[in-house]
Design an enzyme around this catalytic site. Structure first.
Site, PDB file in Angstrom:
ATOM      1  N   LYS A   1      -9.212 -17.584 -21.731  1.00  0.00           N
ATOM      2  CA  LYS A   1      -9.695 -16.854 -20.552  1.00  0.00           C
ATOM      3  C   LYS A   1     -11.140 -17.226 -20.300  1.00  0.00           C
ATOM      4  CE  LYS A   1      -8.079 -13.570 -17.749  1.00  0.00           C
ATOM      5  NZ  LYS A   1      -6.680 -13.223 -17.499  1.00  0.00           N
TER       6      LYS A   1
HETATM    7  N1  GLU Z   1      -5.125 -14.514 -14.551  1.00  0.00           N
HETATM    8  C1  GLU Z   1      -3.704 -14.397 -14.649  1.00  0.00           C
HETATM    9  C2  GLU Z   1      -3.319 -13.583 -15.877  1.00  0.00           C
HETATM   10  O1  GLU Z   1      -4.070 -12.764 -16.338  1.00  0.00           O
HETATM   11  C3  GLU Z   1      -2.999 -15.723 -14.550  1.00  0.00           C
HETATM   12  C4  GLU Z   1      -3.290 -16.713 -15.626  1.00  0.00           C
HETATM   13  C5  GLU Z   1      -2.734 -18.095 -15.359  1.00  0.00           C
HETATM   14  O2  GLU Z   1      -2.017 -18.273 -14.389  1.00  0.00           O
HETATM   15  O3  GLU Z   1      -3.036 -18.973 -16.156  1.00  0.00           O
HETATM   16  O4  GLU Z   1      -2.239 -13.669 -16.387  1.00  0.00           O
END
Ligand code: GLU
Length: 482
Positions: A113
């Site tokens: 993240k």
């Molecule tokens: N930000 C989204 C999540 O928390 C998507 C992550 C992604 O598509 O890699 O799952």
């Protein structure tokens, strides 16, 4: 319940601690080789970068993070968040959730993240582009954005627009990389994106709820009955996730969105709100005050505790905490956001018998469709491009043969125009994406609920989800000989 000493004595754990507490609760029910539990739990690395961008006549310093929780599979995956409160703890908690989420829905990625500490509303588009490109440069330089190693996506405060800048910046720095567009997902369609990614998390929530309501025993555990039709839903946060989920649930499944909670308060209507109207109002005015179609009150917090069938927190983490958990009246909570229920609140809800469909399952639609986008980018071809017309031709053959038989034999059969229309149409990308997402959500629910029923001592769907996910991560480490 309000004066329960359990709620008042222990301090509320941080988001990072909450995720670890949920993890710890699950591993109590598992037998893992010595040391593996710790190896899985910890965040492998978090990179912090401070960089300056010359804007408005001065150099502004920004702080950004990219955390890699687990590399048992690569690339690692997870969004990039733009928010003023982003910090290392939050990014690490979110990265950990990504690991478990990907494992649960069998998306072959590790967890990561990113975050940039800024309020996107304070900067105009051109400024945001310069900031994003500079942040991208810093991450690409360290392979923290890379199609084979680390693939970001949108999250709170970012969207297709930022992803297009990231992809372009990566390409500029890697001009001969044929897989460059797979370095980030959630891109606009005209920049290598995939149909259905924008609404994917909301769509996934809809599929998750549909699957839950296909199991009357599960529905009964929440003290509910029947299907989604007519169920009263309170949505917290009308951003990309909450908006699409609420729209699909009300327009396609007959659910009634009775409350929408936003930053400035809550819009309420017992007969159901028109989600599109509220969203447009919100985008134009920055809040829901005076929005037509419902009654507005500033007390958004009270709306979370209001009587309804389904509560859908789809904004920030920690909104259901030890101080309000006991007062939540919804018998079913579906977590659109990451970490909306703290570990302390989770224990209170479990005790109360509230059924929580956990984030790592409920909001996995986004990363699932991101996976499809990544595969599309690597294969350099749109899904369905080769098969669609062949499929149509084969179906047309069958239809004409049936019609010929009917005429030859004087049977008088006529295929209904609506059947013919649907049957003769080959699947294009959006249909394939929906099918893949639906299949993913059903399979993951099946794995999670099987444990929930087989091992009552687990106590809830979240623990079952963690046990499934951790088991898969552990198996992958074991297979590697680690
Ligand atoms: N930000 C989204 C999540 O928390 C998507 C992550 C992604 O598509 O890699 O799952």
């Amino acid at each position: 319940m309000k004066d329960n000493p359990v709620q008042t004595a222990a301090p509320e754990p941080s988001f990072r601690d909450s995720v670890d507490l949920m993890f710890n609760r699950a591993v109590r029910f598992m037998t893992l080789p010595p040391g593996l539990e710790q190896k899985i739990r910890v965040c492998n690395a978090t990179y912090t970068v401070r960089f300056g961008v010359r804007l408005r006549g001065a150099i502004h310093t920004f702080t950004g993070y990219r955390s890699v929780h687990s590399e048992h599979m690569e690339p690692v995956k997870g969004g990039i968040r733009y928010a003023p409160f982003v910090d290392q703890e939050e990014v690490e908690a979110l990265a950990a959730l990504m690991t478990y989420k990907c494992a649960l829905v069998e998306v072959p990625f590790g967890g990561s993240k990113g975050g940039l500490c800024l309020d996107p509303r304070e900067w105009d588009e051109e400024e945001l582009e310069r900031i994003t490109r500079r942040f991208t440069y810093e991450l690409v330089k360290r392979d923290l954005i890379h199609p084979a190693q680390n693939v970001p996506a949108p999250d709170m405060g970012t969207s297709e627009r930022e992803m297009a800048w990231i992809a372009d910046q990566y390409r500029r720095m890697n001009t001969t990389d044929i897989n460059a567009s797979a370095c980030v997902t959630g891109k606009p369609l005209n920049a290598g994106g995939i149909h259905g990614r924008v609404e994917a998390t909301g769509r996934g929530l809809q599929y998750a709820l549909r699957e839950f309501f296909r199991h009357p025993e599960d529905v009964a555990r929440a003290g509910l009955s029947g299907g989604l039709e007519g169920k009263r839903v309170v949505v917290q946060g009308l951003g990309n996730v909450g908006f699409h989920a609420a729209r699909f649930l009300s327009e396609e499944d007959g659910a009634r969105i009775v409350g929408i909670v936003e930053r400035d308060g809550v819009l309420w209507n017992d007969d159901g709100l028109r989600v599109e109207v509220a969203r447009e109002w919100l985008l134009r005015n920055g809040g829901l005050r005076d929005c037509p179609g419902g009654h507005f009150s500033e007390d958004g917090a009270a709306a979370l505790e209001a009587e309804c069938d389904i509560l859908l927190p789809a904004a920030l983490e920690g909104v259901i905490h030890r101080d309000n958990a006991a007062r939540i009246r919804a018998p079913l909570i579906v977590e659109g956001a990451n970490g909306p229920v703290t570990a302390a609140a989770d224990a209170i809800l479990r005790e109360k018998g509230t059924v929580v469909i956990p984030d790592l399952y409920a909001n996995a639609g986004g990363v699932t469709v991101s996976y499809f986008e990544w595969v599309k980018n690597l294969s350099q071809i749109r899904f369905g491009r080769l098969q669609r017309r062949a499929e149509e031709a084969r179906h047309a053959l069958l239809v004409s043969e049936l019609e010929r038989l009917s005429a030859d034999q004087g049977l008088g059969w006529t295929l209904s125009p609506s059947f013919k229309d649907r049957y003769l149409r080959g699947d294009d990308e959006i249909e394939l994406v929906r099918s893949g997402l639906d299949d993913t959500m059903r399979a993951a629910y099946g794995a999670m609920r099987a444990l929930w029923h087989e091992r009552p001592e687990l106590g809830d769907l979240r623990t079952a989800a963690y046990v499934v996910a951790i088991g898969r991560v552990a198996a992958s480490y074991r297979a590697k000989g680690l």
